[in-house]
Design a protein around this motif. Structure first.
Motif: not given
Length: 347
Positions: A184-188, A243-245, A339-341
Motif C-alpha cells: 500500500g502507501g507504505l509498502g510500495h 511489516n507495513t500492515v 497515495r493521494f496528493v
C-alpha cells in the motif's frame, strides 16, 4: 498572514475551506508557498477524531512540498525560490539526547506539523492542506528532484522516511533477503527503497491480484500470505522483514520466516492490538520484533537525497482540494494506488 486552508471544524463535520493565520517570519523561520501536500491515513484519523486529543479546527497534512517565499535574518541554509519540504515534525526541544543525535522524532517534546502545541493561533499547529506555512529552519528539508516530480515527492516526507529509516537502521543492502508485508502507501515505498539498496526483496500480499504490481515496483518475488505452501517455502530465510500492515494480524506467520538473528520491524499502527506472538518464535532462533517511527531530520534529508539519486518517487493520484472527503472514503476502501496528493493551487 491570513491564508486559505482545508480543515475539519469538528470531528463529525467534513473538511471545508477555512481561513487560517500564519505567524510572521521570525529570525530562524522559513515561509513556504505550498505546492503539493500528500494525504496520509493519519490525516483522516486525526481529522475525524478517531485518535484521541484532536484539536479543532484541524488542518491536516504533513507531506509538504513547496517553494521558499521568505526567510528570517538568521537563516543560512535556505533562500527564496528554493524547493523544500516539511514532514511530520515542525519543532522539538532541541536540547535532549534524541535531538542532539538527530532523532527529533523520538524527542518527548516533538511537535507535529498539525495538532501539536504552539503559541501561534489558534494554539495548535495547522498542517499542509493550506497555501502557506512558516517553519523553523531546522525542520525544513532540501528537495533536489526535478520540478516535474514534486507532487510525487510529497509522500516521501512520511511514507518514504517511515520505510527508509528501519531499512537503513537494520542495514538492508546487497546479500540481504528482505520481506515487505503489505503493498500500500507504505509498502510500495518499502519495496522501491529496499530494491534500490540492493537487497533481494520479497513482497507479501493477501491478494493474488497484486502480484504483478509488486514485481513492477521492484520486488524479486511475491508471496501470497494466505497460501501456506508459498509461506512454508520461505521458512527461516529472511534477514529482515518490514511489516507495513495497519490492521491486527498473525505476526507468528511472519516471525517464522526470519532466520537466526533476523528482525521484523512494525511500522503500521493498528487501531487494536495484534494477537500476542508465540514466545518460542523468538527463543528458538534469537529473533527480534521491533518498531520504528518516521525518522529524524538528518535521516529524512538523507532519504530525500537517496531518492533523488535513484529516481525514486511515490506512485500517486492527484486530487483537487475540494475532493478531499471522497479521497478519504476511497482511502478507507483501499481504492488508491498508492497515495493521494492534493494540488494546493486548486484551493
Amino acid at each position: 498572514m491570513v491564508v486559505k486552508a482545508y480543515g475539519a471544524p469538528a470531528a463529525h463535520e467534513p473538511l471545508a475551506p477555512l481561513n487560517i493565520t500564519r505567524r510572521s517570519v521570525g529570525a530562524h523561520d522559513v515561509q513556504i508557498d505550498i505546492l503539493f501536500c500528500g494525504i496520509c491515513h493519519s490525516d483522516l484519523h486525526q481529522a475525524r477524531g478517531e485518535w484521541a486529543g484532536t484539536l479543532y479546527p484541524c488542518v491536516p497534512g504533513h507531506e509538504i512540498v513547496g517553494r521558499v517565499a521568505a526567510v528570517g535574518n538568521h537563516v543560512t541554509n535556505h533562500k527564496p525560490g528554493d524547493l523544500v519540504g516539511v514532514g511530520c515534525i515542525v519543532d522539538s526541544c532541541k536540547d535532549c539526547d534524541e535531538c542532539a543525535d538527530g532523532f527529533e522524532n523520538y524527542c518527548d517534546n516533538m511537535i507535529g506539523t498539525y495538532n501539536g502545541p504552539t503559541p501561534d493561533a489558534p494554539g495548535h499547529t495547522l498542517g499542509g492542506y493550506s497555501q502557506e506555512i512558516v517553519v523553523h529552519e531546522r525542520y525544513v528539508l532540501k528537495i533536489s528532484h526535478p520540478e516535474d516530480q514534486l507532487a510525487a515527492v510529497a509522500p516521501l516526507l512520511c511514507a518514504g522516511i517511515t520505510t527508509y529509516s528501519p531499512l537503513r537502521h537494520w542495514q538492508v543492502g546487497p546479500g540481504k533477503k528482505v520481506g515487505v508485508v503489505g503493498i500500500g502507501g507504505l509498502g510500495h515505498m518499502g519495496i522501491k527503497l529496499a530494491h534500490a539498496m540492493g537487497a533481494h526483496v520479497v513482497a507479501f500480499t493477501t491478494s493474488e491480484s497484486k502480484r504483478d504490481a509488486a514485481l513492477e515496483l521492484g520486488a524479486d518475488e511475491v508471496v501470497v500470505s494466505r497460501n501456506a505452501d508459498e509461506m512454508a517455502a520461505h521458512a527461516a530465510s529472511f534477514d529482515f522483514i518490514l511489516n507495513t500492515v495497519a490492521a491486527p494480524h498473525d505476526l507468528d506467520a511472519f516471525l517464522a520466516l526470519l532466520k537466526r538473528d533476523g528482525t521484523m520491524t512494525l511500522v503500521g499502527a493498528p487501531a487494536t492490538p495484534h494477537p500476542s506472538p508465540n514466545v518460542f518464535n523468538f527463543i528458538m532462533r534469537r529473533r527480534s520484533l521491533a518498531g520504528s517511527m518516521i525518522g529524524g531530520i538528518p535521516e529524512t534529508q538523507e532519504m530525500l537525497d537517496f531518492c533523488a539519486e535513484h529516481g525514486i518517487t511515490a506512485d500517486i493520484e492527484m486530487i483537487r482540494a475540494q475532493d478531499i472527503e471522497p479521497a478519504y472514503e476511497r482511502m478507507l476502501k483501499g481504492d488508491i494506488k498508492y497515495r493521494f496528493v492534493m494540488d494546493i493551487a486548486t484551493m
